[in-house]
Design a protein around this motif. Structure first.
Motif: not given
Length: 143
Positions: A15-18, A20, A22, A93, A95, A99, A102-103, A121
């Motif tokens: 799991i990629q976020h920008g 970063r 997880f 991969q 998500d 939401p 992600y915080q 993250w």
């Protein structure tokens, strides 16, 4: 089980976020070193890797996944706590649906009664620079 141990078939979710990813934190007592890897776990007999991926994320951190895409298979030979290990990893991969994940700064989850893990993250740059250790190494091919 053969006399040399056993090959584990596991599934991991990238799991990629920008910039970063997880990951969960692990510790090798023999090497006195901390390492990180994507979340996931063992695939049960009769269960598809996709079903196992969803189950593991739900069991471990009560997270539902979406946009799930198969990335490939990694064969991982390693030594953990002084013992040889061998894993076949089905890598996806994905998500988070919710939401709120992600915080998060970090969260603690129980893999089993006496195994507590921390998931968080982490900037991919910290792995690429060698400051932190991401396992298996082949994971870098997918980042």
């Amino acid at each position: 089980m053969n006399r040399h141990g056993e090959i584990r078939v596991i599934v991991l979710g990238l799991i990629q976020h920008g910039d970063r990813i997880f990951v969960s934190e692990g510790y090798d007592p023999a090497k006195h070193s901390t390492f990180y890897r994507a979340l996931g776990g063992g695939i049960d007999f009769g269960e598809t890797s996709l079903a196992a991926l969803k189950r593991e994320f739900y069991e471990e951190i009560q997270a539902e996944l979406t946009n799930i895409r198969y990335l490939g298979c990694i064969e991982n030979l390693f030594i953990f706590n002084g013992r040889k290990g061998h894993e076949i990893i089905q890598l996806y991969q994905c998500d988070f649906v919710d939401p709120k994940f992600y915080q998060l700064q970090s969260l603690v989850f129980h893999e089993s009664e006496n195994h507590k893990h921390r998931a968080m993250w982490i900037d991919i740059a910290r792995f690429k620079s060698g400051e932190l250790r991401l396992v298996p190494e082949a994971f870098f091919n997918y980042l």
